[in-house]
Structures are given as C-alpha cells and as structure tokens.
Scaffold this active site. Structure first.
Site, PDB file in Angstrom:
ATOM      1  N   LYS A  11       0.833  -1.198   0.000  1.00  7.74           N
ATOM      2  CA  LYS A  11       0.000   0.000   0.000  1.00  7.74           C
ATOM      3  C   LYS A  11       0.877   1.262   0.000  1.00  7.74           C
ATOM      4  CE  LYS A  11      -3.734  -2.406   2.505  1.00  7.74           C
ATOM      5  NZ  LYS A  11      -4.628  -2.367   3.686  1.00  7.74           N
ATOM      6  N   TYR A  51     -12.417  -2.216  -2.712  1.00  5.76           N
ATOM      7  CA  TYR A  51     -12.883  -2.299  -1.325  1.00  5.76           C
ATOM      8  C   TYR A  51     -14.409  -2.264  -1.228  1.00  5.76           C
ATOM      9  CZ  TYR A  51      -8.208  -1.958   0.780  1.00  5.76           C
ATOM     10  OH  TYR A  51      -6.921  -2.210   1.209  1.00  5.76           O
ATOM     11  N   ASN A 114      -1.649  -0.329   7.236  1.00  5.34           N
ATOM     12  CA  ASN A 114      -1.131  -1.652   7.593  1.00  5.34           C
ATOM     13  C   ASN A 114      -0.318  -2.312   6.477  1.00  5.34           C
ATOM     14  OD1 ASN A 114      -3.204  -2.388   5.933  1.00  5.34           O
ATOM     15  ND2 ASN A 114      -4.366  -3.537   7.468  1.00  5.34           N
ATOM     16  N   HIS A 117      -1.891  -5.509   1.462  1.00  5.46           N
ATOM     17  CA  HIS A 117      -3.179  -6.161   1.252  1.00  5.46           C
ATOM     18  C   HIS A 117      -2.917  -7.550   0.692  1.00  5.46           C
ATOM     19  CE1 HIS A 117      -7.239  -6.974  -0.290  1.00  5.46           C
ATOM     20  NE2 HIS A 117      -6.629  -7.434  -1.369  1.00  5.46           N
ATOM     21  N   GLU A 128     -10.117  -9.657  -7.703  1.00  8.09           N
ATOM     22  CA  GLU A 128      -9.128  -8.575  -7.552  1.00  8.09           C
ATOM     23  C   GLU A 128      -8.065  -8.643  -8.648  1.00  8.09           C
ATOM     24  OE1 GLU A 128      -7.787  -9.034  -3.504  1.00  8.09           O
ATOM     25  OE2 GLU A 128      -9.729  -8.412  -2.684  1.00  8.09           O
TER      26      GLU A 128
HETATM   27  P1  DAT Z   1      -7.716  -7.044   5.636  1.00  4.56           P
HETATM   28  O1  DAT Z   1      -6.911  -5.978   4.919  1.00  4.56           O
HETATM   29  O2  DAT Z   1      -6.896  -7.691   6.726  1.00  4.56           O
HETATM   30  O3  DAT Z   1      -8.363  -8.032   4.702  1.00  4.56           O
HETATM   31  P2  DAT Z   1     -10.363  -5.861   5.975  1.00  4.56           P
HETATM   32  O4  DAT Z   1     -10.714  -6.435   4.640  1.00  4.56           O
HETATM   33  O5  DAT Z   1     -11.277  -6.153   7.126  1.00  4.56           O
HETATM   34  O6  DAT Z   1      -8.882  -6.283   6.423  1.00  4.56           O
HETATM   35  O7  DAT Z   1     -10.270  -4.282   5.855  1.00  4.56           O
HETATM   36  C1  DAT Z   1      -9.680  -3.691   4.719  1.00  4.56           C
HETATM   37  C2  DAT Z   1      -8.782  -2.550   5.160  1.00  4.56           C
HETATM   38  O8  DAT Z   1      -9.568  -1.536   5.762  1.00  4.56           O
HETATM   39  C3  DAT Z   1      -7.764  -2.930   6.235  1.00  4.56           C
HETATM   40  O9  DAT Z   1      -6.582  -3.483   5.675  1.00  4.56           O
HETATM   41  C4  DAT Z   1      -7.517  -1.635   6.912  1.00  4.56           C
HETATM   42  C5  DAT Z   1      -8.860  -0.937   6.839  1.00  4.56           C
HETATM   43  N1  DAT Z   1      -9.639  -1.150   8.072  1.00  4.56           N
HETATM   44  C6  DAT Z   1     -10.241  -2.301   8.468  1.00  4.56           C
HETATM   45  N2  DAT Z   1     -10.864  -2.141   9.650  1.00  4.56           N
HETATM   46  C7  DAT Z   1     -10.649  -0.851   9.991  1.00  4.56           C
HETATM   47  C8  DAT Z   1     -11.028  -0.043  11.107  1.00  4.56           C
HETATM   48  N3  DAT Z   1     -11.752  -0.544  12.108  1.00  4.56           N
HETATM   49  N4  DAT Z   1     -10.602   1.247  11.143  1.00  4.56           N
HETATM   50  C9  DAT Z   1      -9.871   1.771  10.132  1.00  4.56           C
HETATM   51  N5  DAT Z   1      -9.484   1.079   9.058  1.00  4.56           N
HETATM   52  C10 DAT Z   1      -9.867  -0.225   8.985  1.00  4.56           C
HETATM   53 MG    MG Z   2      -9.887  -7.784   3.381  1.00  2.00          MG
END
Ligand code: DAT
Ligand code: MG
Length: 137
Positions: A11, A51, A114, A117, A128
C-alpha cells in the site's frame, strides 16, 4: 492444475516507507512466485471497487483516500495455497495485534496504514486480479 494465485498490494504507506523490497523478499523467501508487478496510483473508482465489501463501513471514505493517496505496488503471486500463505505472512489486520514476525506485526502501528493487502479467498483473488490485471484473468 495451475497453482493458486493471490493479489498482494504494498500500500502507499509501505511504498513511501521503502518496504517494497522487504515485502517481496519475504514472499519470495516463503516460496511464492511473482507473476505480475506494477507500480501505480489508483483511481477512485478502482479503489472503491476493490474495497466494495466495505462500502457501508465508517472507515470506507478515509480508506479510499489513503489507498489512492500515492503509488502502490500491485503484485500477483502464485504458489500452493497462495491466499492463505500470504495472509499468514501479512498478519492480522490491526498491526498492533498482528504477531511479531509478520509484516504488519513487524512494521505497523495503525489499522489503516497496515502496509500490505492480500486477497481473503480464492474468489476474492480472482475478482481482484481481474480488476488490477485484466490481461491475466
Ligand atoms: P484485511 O486488509 O486484513 O483483509 P479488511 O478487509 O477487514 O482487512 O479491511 C480492509 C482494510 O480496511 C484494512 O486493511 C484496513 C482498513 N480497516 C479495516 N478495519 C478498519 C477499522 N476498524 N478502522 C480503520 N481502518 C480499517
Ligand atoms: Mg480484506
């Protein structure tokens, strides 16, 4: 059978911090193989599509701003159980909860920033990969 594939993104925070080499080193060391790589800045519509499952979440707007905010490195990698293998390398979504030794656990402090992805299922990976690399799908 063709080996499983997954979409990996370094990212914009990871690219800005110079972690591209670290991420590629870790997935190559694990035995995953690079199939495609492209440094690009996402358009809003591609980011919103990527997303889409989070469209109703309170963090969706900031997440789209973040992911379009600078260049990212998009990778397709393949290997046995590629989706699960890369998710294990990445660690938990919240870098503070991610185990040390994982990419997020070693380099992150904030949920949004983080670093990487990884697709969460073979179905997500197919969707994707088609979005980022239409010629590969
Ligand atoms: P992942 O990337 O582990 O698959 P996800 O699909 O639940 O996680 O969420 C996508 C992204 O959105 C994640 O990498 C970071 C952001 N995100 C997720 N939960 C969040 C939160 N509670 N607050 C802020 N950003 C968040
Ligand atoms: Mg995810």
């Amino acid at each position: 059978a063709t080996p499983a594939r997954t979409l990996v993104l370094v990212k914009p925070d990871g690219v800005a911090r110079g972690l591209v080499g670290e991420v590629i080193s870790r997935l190559e060391a694990k035995g995953l193989r690079l199939v495609a790589a492209e440094l690009r800045t996402l358009d809003r519509d591609v980011a919103e599509e990527h997303y889409g499952e989070h469209r109703e979440k309170p963090f969706f707007g900031p997440l789209v701003e973040f992911i379009t905010g600078g260049p990212l490195l998009a990778l397709v990698v393949e290997g046995p159980r590629a989706v699960e293998a890369f998710r294990a390398l990445a660690g938990a979504t919240d870098p503070v909860k991610a185990a040390p030794g994982t990419i997020r656990g070693d380099f992150g402090l904030e949920v949004q920033n983080n670093i990487v992805h990884g697709s969460d299922s073979d179905e997500s990976a197919a969707r994707e990969i088609a979005l980022f690399f239409p010629k590969l799908a």
